[in-house]
Design a protein around this motif. Structure first.
Motif, PDB file in Angstrom:
ATOM      1  N   PRO A 116       8.786  -5.140   4.057  1.00 40.86           N
ATOM      2  CA  PRO A 116       7.440  -4.543   4.008  1.00 40.86           C
ATOM      3  C   PRO A 116       7.459  -3.021   3.891  1.00 40.86           C
ATOM      4  O   PRO A 116       6.588  -2.432   3.242  1.00 40.86           O
ATOM      5  CB  PRO A 116       6.809  -4.987   5.337  1.00 40.86           C
ATOM      6  N   ILE A 117       8.481  -2.375   4.484  1.00 38.98           N
ATOM      7  CA  ILE A 117       8.593  -0.922   4.354  1.00 38.98           C
ATOM      8  C   ILE A 117       8.899  -0.554   2.906  1.00 38.98           C
ATOM      9  O   ILE A 117       8.375   0.432   2.371  1.00 38.98           O
ATOM     10  CB  ILE A 117       9.685  -0.378   5.298  1.00 38.98           C
ATOM     11  N   THR A 118       9.732  -1.342   2.264  1.00 38.73           N
ATOM     12  CA  THR A 118      10.026  -1.102   0.846  1.00 38.73           C
ATOM     13  C   THR A 118       8.769  -1.190  -0.003  1.00 38.73           C
ATOM     14  O   THR A 118       8.530  -0.357  -0.889  1.00 38.73           O
ATOM     15  CB  THR A 118      11.055  -2.132   0.345  1.00 38.73           C
ATOM     16  N   ILE A 119       7.954  -2.193   0.273  1.00 38.21           N
ATOM     17  CA  ILE A 119       6.723  -2.374  -0.494  1.00 38.21           C
ATOM     18  C   ILE A 119       5.749  -1.222  -0.256  1.00 38.21           C
ATOM     19  O   ILE A 119       5.071  -0.748  -1.174  1.00 38.21           O
ATOM     20  CB  ILE A 119       6.081  -3.728  -0.132  1.00 38.21           C
ATOM     21  N   LEU A 120       5.676  -0.732   0.974  1.00 36.19           N
ATOM     22  CA  LEU A 120       4.741   0.348   1.313  1.00 36.19           C
ATOM     23  C   LEU A 120       5.273   1.724   0.954  1.00 36.19           C
ATOM     24  O   LEU A 120       4.556   2.718   1.149  1.00 36.19           O
ATOM     25  CB  LEU A 120       4.425   0.304   2.807  1.00 36.19           C
ATOM     26  N   SER A 121       6.489   1.808   0.451  1.00 36.29           N
ATOM     27  CA  SER A 121       7.065   3.118   0.136  1.00 36.29           C
ATOM     28  C   SER A 121       6.338   3.839  -0.990  1.00 36.29           C
ATOM     29  O   SER A 121       6.469   5.057  -1.134  1.00 36.29           O
ATOM     30  CB  SER A 121       8.542   2.953  -0.233  1.00 36.29           C
ATOM     31  N   GLY A 122       5.558   3.116  -1.780  1.00 30.86           N
ATOM     32  CA  GLY A 122       4.841   3.754  -2.883  1.00 30.86           C
ATOM     33  C   GLY A 122       3.516   4.376  -2.494  1.00 30.86           C
ATOM     34  O   GLY A 122       2.879   5.060  -3.311  1.00 30.86           O
ATOM     35  N   LEU A 123       3.079   4.177  -1.242  1.00 27.80           N
ATOM     36  CA  LEU A 123       1.775   4.706  -0.838  1.00 27.80           C
ATOM     37  C   LEU A 123       1.702   6.234  -0.866  1.00 27.80           C
ATOM     38  O   LEU A 123       0.670   6.793  -1.275  1.00 27.80           O
ATOM     39  CB  LEU A 123       1.406   4.175   0.552  1.00 27.80           C
ATOM     40  N   PRO A 124       2.733   6.973  -0.421  1.00 29.78           N
ATOM     41  CA  PRO A 124       2.626   8.443  -0.512  1.00 29.78           C
ATOM     42  C   PRO A 124       2.407   8.948  -1.932  1.00 29.78           C
ATOM     43  O   PRO A 124       1.691   9.935  -2.137  1.00 29.78           O
ATOM     44  CB  PRO A 124       3.970   8.921   0.050  1.00 29.78           C
ATOM     45  N   SER A 125       3.000   8.271  -2.916  1.00 25.67           N
ATOM     46  CA  SER A 125       2.784   8.699  -4.302  1.00 25.67           C
ATOM     47  C   SER A 125       1.341   8.487  -4.730  1.00 25.67           C
ATOM     48  O   SER A 125       0.778   9.290  -5.486  1.00 25.67           O
ATOM     49  CB  SER A 125       3.722   7.931  -5.236  1.00 25.67           C
ATOM     50  N   ALA A 126       0.718   7.424  -4.240  1.00 24.64           N
ATOM     51  CA  ALA A 126      -0.692   7.196  -4.545  1.00 24.64           C
ATOM     52  C   ALA A 126      -1.556   8.287  -3.930  1.00 24.64           C
ATOM     53  O   ALA A 126      -2.491   8.801  -4.560  1.00 24.64           O
ATOM     54  CB  ALA A 126      -1.119   5.820  -4.035  1.00 24.64           C
ATOM     55  N   GLY A 127      -1.237   8.652  -2.674  1.00 22.22           N
ATOM     56  CA  GLY A 127      -1.984   9.735  -2.037  1.00 22.22           C
ATOM     57  C   GLY A 127      -1.796  11.053  -2.759  1.00 22.22           C
ATOM     58  O   GLY A 127      -2.747  11.842  -2.904  1.00 22.22           O
ATOM     59  N   LEU A 128      -0.578  11.323  -3.236  1.00 23.66           N
ATOM     60  CA  LEU A 128      -0.328  12.558  -3.978  1.00 23.66           C
ATOM     61  C   LEU A 128      -1.166  12.613  -5.251  1.00 23.66           C
ATOM     62  O   LEU A 128      -1.790  13.635  -5.554  1.00 23.66           O
ATOM     63  CB  LEU A 128       1.163  12.648  -4.312  1.00 23.66           C
ATOM     64  N   GLY A 129      -1.169  11.510  -6.011  1.00 25.31           N
ATOM     65  CA  GLY A 129      -1.950  11.496  -7.245  1.00 25.31           C
ATOM     66  C   GLY A 129      -3.434  11.642  -7.000  1.00 25.31           C
ATOM     67  O   GLY A 129      -4.133  12.375  -7.719  1.00 25.31           O
ATOM     68  N   ALA A 130      -3.944  10.958  -5.967  1.00 26.05           N
ATOM     69  CA  ALA A 130      -5.373  11.025  -5.665  1.00 26.05           C
ATOM     70  C   ALA A 130      -5.784  12.440  -5.269  1.00 26.05           C
ATOM     71  O   ALA A 130      -6.782  12.987  -5.779  1.00 26.05           O
ATOM     72  CB  ALA A 130      -5.710  10.034  -4.552  1.00 26.05           C
ATOM     73  N   MET A 131      -5.029  13.062  -4.369  1.00 29.77           N
ATOM     74  CA  MET A 131      -5.372  14.409  -3.908  1.00 29.77           C
ATOM     75  C   MET A 131      -5.194  15.443  -5.008  1.00 29.77           C
ATOM     76  O   MET A 131      -5.964  16.405  -5.107  1.00 29.77           O
ATOM     77  CB  MET A 131      -4.510  14.783  -2.695  1.00 29.77           C
ATOM     78  N   LEU A 132      -4.191  15.244  -5.856  1.00 29.29           N
ATOM     79  CA  LEU A 132      -3.956  16.188  -6.947  1.00 29.29           C
ATOM     80  C   LEU A 132      -5.114  16.185  -7.935  1.00 29.29           C
ATOM     81  O   LEU A 132      -5.580  17.251  -8.373  1.00 29.29           O
ATOM     82  CB  LEU A 132      -2.644  15.849  -7.657  1.00 29.29           C
ATOM     83  N   VAL A 133      -5.603  15.008  -8.274  1.00 34.30           N
ATOM     84  CA  VAL A 133      -6.727  14.911  -9.213  1.00 34.30           C
ATOM     85  C   VAL A 133      -7.998  15.515  -8.601  1.00 34.30           C
ATOM     86  O   VAL A 133      -8.742  16.243  -9.265  1.00 34.30           O
ATOM     87  CB  VAL A 133      -6.950  13.441  -9.620  1.00 34.30           C
ATOM     88  N   LEU A 134      -8.259  15.217  -7.324  1.00 32.33           N
ATOM     89  CA  LEU A 134      -9.433  15.800  -6.671  1.00 32.33           C
ATOM     90  C   LEU A 134      -9.349  17.317  -6.624  1.00 32.33           C
ATOM     91  O   LEU A 134     -10.351  18.020  -6.817  1.00 32.33           O
ATOM     92  CB  LEU A 134      -9.574  15.233  -5.254  1.00 32.33           C
ATOM     93  N   TYR A 135      -8.147  17.829  -6.368  1.00 31.46           N
ATOM     94  CA  TYR A 135      -7.980  19.285  -6.293  1.00 31.46           C
ATOM     95  C   TYR A 135      -8.146  19.939  -7.668  1.00 31.46           C
ATOM     96  O   TYR A 135      -8.784  20.990  -7.795  1.00 31.46           O
ATOM     97  CB  TYR A 135      -6.599  19.603  -5.717  1.00 31.46           C
TER      98      TYR A 135
END
Length: 544
Positions: free
Chosen positions: A390-409
């Motif tokens: 499950p940790i392996t599967i959730l490892s991609g979440l920080p990249s999603a947060g980076l993309g979301a915040m980058l676009v908003l900024y």
């Protein structure tokens, strides 16, 4: 023909896909051979995500353009109804002349959201977006400039949007209240805070509902003289009621309408307080005597209304934000100002309405995000019967947060409650990429006896097509929301930008980070099992 065209498109798309797959296979080998660099990039990505979270402005509900503006007017305390009418009509003429306005409704006097006679309302309906050059916020700025020159009255405009949570309807969007059992202490503190708020550069339309300097006339009746003249207090109250309160005594019903019958003195007799002396009462013997015979009439000041929050007297200050200022920034500045103002201990300050819900939501958002991740981890742990995968599967979440915040900024869009919903949606979309890869890799290890690196490499190449297809489909669905077209699209735009940006970045990153995480965590799992068995030998199976 159409079949030939479809075939040509299919051949071109397949050619592009195979080239992309070949590039991915080549780059994936490089990443698997330099796993430490990939993990270093992952750590830097997590740090960058946290940095962007602090940079992106925070809001609650985005400003929407639904083609409506609500305005509240306020004149001086003690203004007469006729003067208030003249001032309101002057404002209404400016509003009606604006080329962006389709129609409007104007009213004054106590009633509805207004409890005082020196206030009014203007409800404005704008022309469709295609027929006007400005958005609703721009129109508010234009009308604010056009109406500031009218003396004796002020117009407060606000874009209410389609959703308003809590609080009262005040002259500005955001509310800050103070309450205290001591009214003198409360009024002094509210005047001090209002003066400080008006000096803050990021706030506009700062106002207060404190109205305690209203001109009034006190009639002090000498009950002993009334008794001598044979006049009762009931007669005095009834006479004042009939003369000055627009008392309805009857209704005339016509075939098509009905008319109220109002008793009052002629208008020329209520122009000045001194005319109260011309109000006569009939004594017990039938003679008429003026009110001044048994009453003293003097000018004074008093409150138009006394508001309460809970069971204590309160004063509500409301304000709007200058363009480009986020609610989070304004709330922090107001909190700091109040903390340093030295309020009396019996005065309780608090935000109300949207500002209050914004504070509560900021505290709850992080907890809600954490709980959602924990729930997903538990479900995946039950599914794979493992603490590691499950940790392996959730490892991609920080990249999603980076993309979301980058676009908003980049697009200068506030992180609102709708953007947060987009983050929750991203969690569900992103983890499916890793699930498809991990499922295939585990099957390859168990059935085909491949090594972890061979299994994860084969899984990434095999699942490359469905991952790309599902991600592109989700992005195509979110792009129209991110573009923001139609009425109220400003509310949906943060959600679309969050999903689009998160998918775009995470699609690229997770294809490389997930395999590396899989290999490192597989080593960790084997090391833990080996260490555990060293101290706790496995039990031997007993043959029956």
């Amino acid at each position: 023909d159409e079949k030939g065209l479809v075939g040509a498109v299919h051949r071109v798309s397949e050619k592009i896909f195979h080239k992309a797959l070949a590039f991915y296979a080549w780059s994936l080998k490089i990443c698997l051979n330099h796993k430490r660099l990939v993990m270093l990039a992952f750590v830097m990505m997590v740090i960058a995500t946290g940095f962007l979270v602090s940079l992106v402005p925070k809001g609650f509900l985005p400003s929407e353009d639904i083609g409506q503006i609500f305005g509240m007017t306020e004149a001086g305390q003690g203004i007469s109804f006729s003067n208030m009418t003249a001032h309101q009509r002057a404002l209404a003429e400016i509003v009606s002349a604006d080329p962006n306005v389709d129609r409007y409704m104007s009213s004054i006097g106590a009633g509805g959201p207004n409890a005082a006679g020196n206030t009014g309302r203007i409800f404005i309906v704008l022309k469709p977006k295609k027929d006007r050059k400005l958005k609703v916020d721009g129109i508010i700025e234009e009308l604010r400039k056009k109406t500031t020159h009218i003396p004796g009255i002020k117009l407060y405009l606000q874009n209410l949007g389609s959703l308003r949570i809590g609080g009262q309807l005040t002259k500005a969007m955001y509310q800050f209240s103070m309450s205290s059992p001591d009214m003198d202490s409360l009024y002094a503190a509210s005047n001090m805070i209002e003066a400080k708020l008006k000096k803050m550069p990021n706030l506009i339309d700062v106002n207060s509902d404190l109205q305690v300097r209203n001109l009034q006339v006190d009639v002090e009746v000498d009950r002993e003289k009334c008794s001598q003249l044979g006049v009762t207090m009931e007669q005095v109250e009834d006479a004042l009621n009939s003369a000055y309160s627009a008392r309805q005594v009857s209704t005339i019903y016509a075939p098509e309408d009905q008319y109220w019958v109002i008793v009052e003195v002629e208008p020329r007799f209520y122009r000045a307080p001194s005319l109260l002396n011309k109000l006569y009462m009939r004594t017990g013997v039938g003679t008429l005597v003026p009110l001044s015979t048994f009453a003293k009439i003097k000018d004074d000041v008093g409150p138009l209304l006394v508001n309460h929050l809970g069971q204590f007297p309160s004063v509500t200050l409301s304000f709007n934000l200058k363009p480009g200022i986020s609610l989070g920034q304004a709330v922090e500045e107001v909190k700091q100002l109040v903390a340093n103002a030295g309020l009396p201990p019996d005065v309780t300050p608090s935000f109300q309405g949207n500002a209050q819900i914004f504070q509560q939501s900021q505290n709850a958002m992080g907890l809600l995000l954490l709980v959602s991740v924990i729930v997903i981890y538990i479900v995946l742990g039950i599914l794979y019967e493992s603490y590691i995968h499950p940790i392996t599967i959730l490892s991609g979440l920080p990249s999603a947060g980076l993309g979301a915040m980058l676009v908003l900024y980049v697009f200068k869009v506030e992180f609102t409650i709708y953007a947060f919903l987009g983050l929750i949606l991203l969690i569900g979309i992103i983890k499916k990429n890793a699930i498809m890869i991990i499922d295939f890799a585990l099957e390859a290890e168990r059935i085909e006896n491949k090594t972890p690196q061979e299994a994860i490499y084969a899984a990434c190449l095999t699942r490359f097509r469905p991952i790309i297809m599902t991600t592109l489909a989700a992005m195509m669905g979110s792009i129209p929301i991110a573009v923001g077209i139609g009425s109220g699209s400003e509310a949906r735009q943060p959600l679309g930008l969050t999903v689009t940006g998160g998918l775009l970045v995470s699609q690229i990153v997770t294809l490389y980070i997930t395999p590396v995480f899989y290999l490192y965590l597989d080593r960790l799992q084997k090391f833990v099992i080996k260490t555990w068995h060293r101290f706790v030998p496995p039990r031997e199976l007993v043959q029956p």
